[in-house]
Design a protein around this motif. Structure first.
Motif, PDB file in Angstrom:
ATOM      1  N   ASP A 189       0.910  -1.226   0.090  1.00 26.78           N
ATOM      2  CA  ASP A 189      -0.043   0.002  -0.088  1.00 26.78           C
ATOM      3  C   ASP A 189       0.841   1.318   0.089  1.00 26.78           C
ATOM      4  OD1 ASP A 189      -2.351  -1.427   0.028  1.00 26.78           O
ATOM      5  OD2 ASP A 189      -2.647  -1.435   2.005  1.00 26.78           O
ATOM      6  N   GLN A 190       2.128   1.336   0.734  1.00 26.35           N
ATOM      7  CA  GLN A 190       2.803   2.287   0.695  1.00 26.35           C
ATOM      8  C   GLN A 190       3.578   2.480  -0.712  1.00 26.35           C
ATOM      9  OE1 GLN A 190       5.602   2.682   4.037  1.00 26.35           O
ATOM     10  NE2 GLN A 190       4.216   2.020   5.460  1.00 26.35           N
ATOM     11  N   LEU A 191       4.047   1.261  -1.246  1.00 28.17           N
ATOM     12  CA  LEU A 191       4.657   1.553  -2.520  1.00 28.17           C
ATOM     13  C   LEU A 191       3.608   2.340  -3.613  1.00 28.17           C
ATOM     14  CD1 LEU A 191       6.990   0.835  -4.701  1.00 28.17           C
ATOM     15  CD2 LEU A 191       5.693  -1.395  -4.748  1.00 28.17           C
ATOM     16  N   LEU A 192       2.570   1.767  -3.524  1.00 36.39           N
ATOM     17  CA  LEU A 192       1.268   2.096  -4.503  1.00 36.39           C
ATOM     18  C   LEU A 192       0.873   3.514  -4.200  1.00 36.39           C
ATOM     19  CD1 LEU A 192      -0.881  -0.851  -4.704  1.00 36.39           C
ATOM     20  CD2 LEU A 192       0.896  -0.292  -6.385  1.00 36.39           C
ATOM     21  N   SER A 193       1.115   3.860  -2.983  1.00 36.52           N
ATOM     22  CA  SER A 193       0.743   5.371  -2.791  1.00 36.52           C
ATOM     23  C   SER A 193       1.923   6.249  -3.177  1.00 36.52           C
ATOM     24  CB  SER A 193       0.546   5.677  -1.334  1.00 36.52           C
ATOM     25  OG  SER A 193       0.553   6.873  -0.822  1.00 36.52           O
ATOM     26  N   ALA A 194       3.268   5.640  -3.010  1.00 39.31           N
ATOM     27  CA  ALA A 194       4.292   6.561  -3.582  1.00 39.31           C
ATOM     28  C   ALA A 194       4.120   6.634  -5.067  1.00 39.31           C
ATOM     29  CB  ALA A 194       5.616   5.986  -3.054  1.00 39.31           C
ATOM     30  N   ASP A 209      -0.856  -9.553  -5.229  1.00 40.06           N
ATOM     31  CA  ASP A 209       0.019  -8.313  -5.143  1.00 40.06           C
ATOM     32  C   ASP A 209       0.415  -8.055  -6.522  1.00 40.06           C
ATOM     33  OD1 ASP A 209      -0.398  -8.213  -2.478  1.00 40.06           O
ATOM     34  OD2 ASP A 209       1.462  -9.068  -1.859  1.00 40.06           O
ATOM     35  N   ARG A 210       0.969  -9.229  -7.474  1.00 43.96           N
ATOM     36  CA  ARG A 210       1.397  -8.810  -8.701  1.00 43.96           C
ATOM     37  C   ARG A 210       0.325  -8.268  -9.689  1.00 43.96           C
ATOM     38  NH1 ARG A 210       3.699 -13.980  -7.916  1.00 43.96           N
ATOM     39  NH2 ARG A 210       2.381 -15.122  -9.483  1.00 43.96           N
ATOM     40  N   ALA A 211      -0.901  -8.847  -9.338  1.00 44.81           N
ATOM     41  CA  ALA A 211      -2.251  -7.998 -10.138  1.00 44.81           C
ATOM     42  C   ALA A 211      -2.414  -6.537  -9.623  1.00 44.81           C
ATOM     43  CB  ALA A 211      -3.345  -8.881  -9.820  1.00 44.81           C
ATOM     44  N   ARG A 212      -2.151  -6.404  -8.532  1.00 42.57           N
ATOM     45  CA  ARG A 212      -2.365  -4.823  -7.992  1.00 42.57           C
ATOM     46  C   ARG A 212      -1.298  -3.952  -8.622  1.00 42.57           C
ATOM     47  NH1 ARG A 212      -2.806  -4.166  -1.726  1.00 42.57           N
ATOM     48  NH2 ARG A 212      -3.394  -2.157  -2.545  1.00 42.57           N
ATOM     49  N   LEU A 213       0.052  -4.615  -8.694  1.00 43.10           N
ATOM     50  CA  LEU A 213       1.001  -3.964  -9.485  1.00 43.10           C
ATOM     51  C   LEU A 213       0.755  -3.738 -10.923  1.00 43.10           C
ATOM     52  CD1 LEU A 213       4.144  -5.739  -7.600  1.00 43.10           C
ATOM     53  CD2 LEU A 213       3.550  -3.310  -7.033  1.00 43.10           C
TER      54      LEU A 213
END
Length: 289
Positions: A15-20, A47-51
């Protein structure tokens, strides 16, 4: 002295990565956001799908402001990633597909081409139906507001039913006021467009200034530049040609610096005498989206 590449492995909550990444994307740092996503690894298919979906969203923003053609491949990859994870991409992936479909119909050969002429009526109907479906099944008020926003854009810019669009923008604005500055900015931008076309310049100025303020607060550099372009239009409309030109020159320079080629082209055309708010038949710059 020899430089050697090194790799640092660390654990960052997704979640922090996606926020950045979202912050980089909104700021117009599409390449950097993509590199960060492509460097991320996870053993979890979810997680790979969200990325992959985040990468598709970054690509779409790059296509919109940077004139690239990256989103199609990234959206295909996101759909595959969700299938491999045995998950449904849900509303968020559906909304990205809607936005990509809209962009493909409203911008042709890199230029904004509004209206239904030359477009497949079935494709326009299907896109409108998809937007309505997203609105009806939105999981929260803000997502519903974004669907309303695109119902307005499709109605306005593809179906040429301009009288029906403001109601969608008003609904989007109400949703944005619950906590999404980018949605509020988008709704005010297009409501101001209707004010401008009806000759209510004071109301357009109020809404466009507020849209620029909200965009800046949300961190959207390319979006704020495109909004400043509309303020230059109003300056010219009210007789302040010197102020309009000065603002447009800065927009052109800044947009070029960050690779926002569509806004840079609008500013360049404006300085040559074109009106970016006019129908494309009126000048070379075309109407803004």
């Amino acid at each position: 002295m020899t430089n050697t590449a090194s790799t640092i492995t660390t654990v960052i909550p997704l979640d922090q990565l996606l926020s950045a990444v979202s912050g980089l994307m909104i700021a117009g740092r599409w390449r950097r956001a993509t590199d960060l996503l492509d460097a991320a690894q996870s053993a979890e298919a979810r997680d790979r799908a969200r990325l992959a979906m985040a990468a598709a969203e970054v690509a779409l923003e790059s296509d919109w402001f940077g004139g690239t053609s990256l989103a199609g491949v990234r959206l295909d990859a996101a759909e595959r990633a969700f299938k491999e994870a045995r998950l449904d991409g849900g509303w968020d992936l559906g909304f990205l597909l809607l936005r990509h479909g809209y962009l493909g119909l409203v911008r042709i050969d890199g230029r904004f081409r509004p209206g239904p002429d030359g477009k497949d009526p079935a494709a326009l109907t299907a896109l409108h139906a998809d937007a309505g479906g997203l609105r009806d099944r939105a999981p929260d008020a803000v997502r519903r507001g974004w669907a309303e926003m695109y119902l307005g854009l499709i109605t306005d810019n593809l179906l040429a039913e301009r009288d029906l669009a403001p109601a969608h923008y008003e609904a989007a604005l109400r949703a944005g006021e619950s906590g999404d500055d980018l949605l509020s900015r988008e709704a005010l931008r297009h409501l101001g467009d209707h004010d401008h076309d009806s000759g209510d310049h004071p109301r357009a100025l109020e809404r466009w200034r507020r849209a620029a303020e909200l965009g800046a607060r949300a961190g959207t550099v390319p979006g704020t530049l495109s909004q400043q372009m509309l303020l230059a239009v109003l300056a010219r409309d009210t007789g302040d040609e010197a102020g309009a030109a000065a603002l447009a020159r800065e927009v052109e320079r800044w947009a070029g610096a960050i690779g926002a080629v569509t806004t840079e082209a609008q500013a360049h055309g404006f300085l040559a005498g074109a009106d970016p708010t006019a129908p494309p038949s009126s000048n070379a710059a075309g109407r803004r989206s």
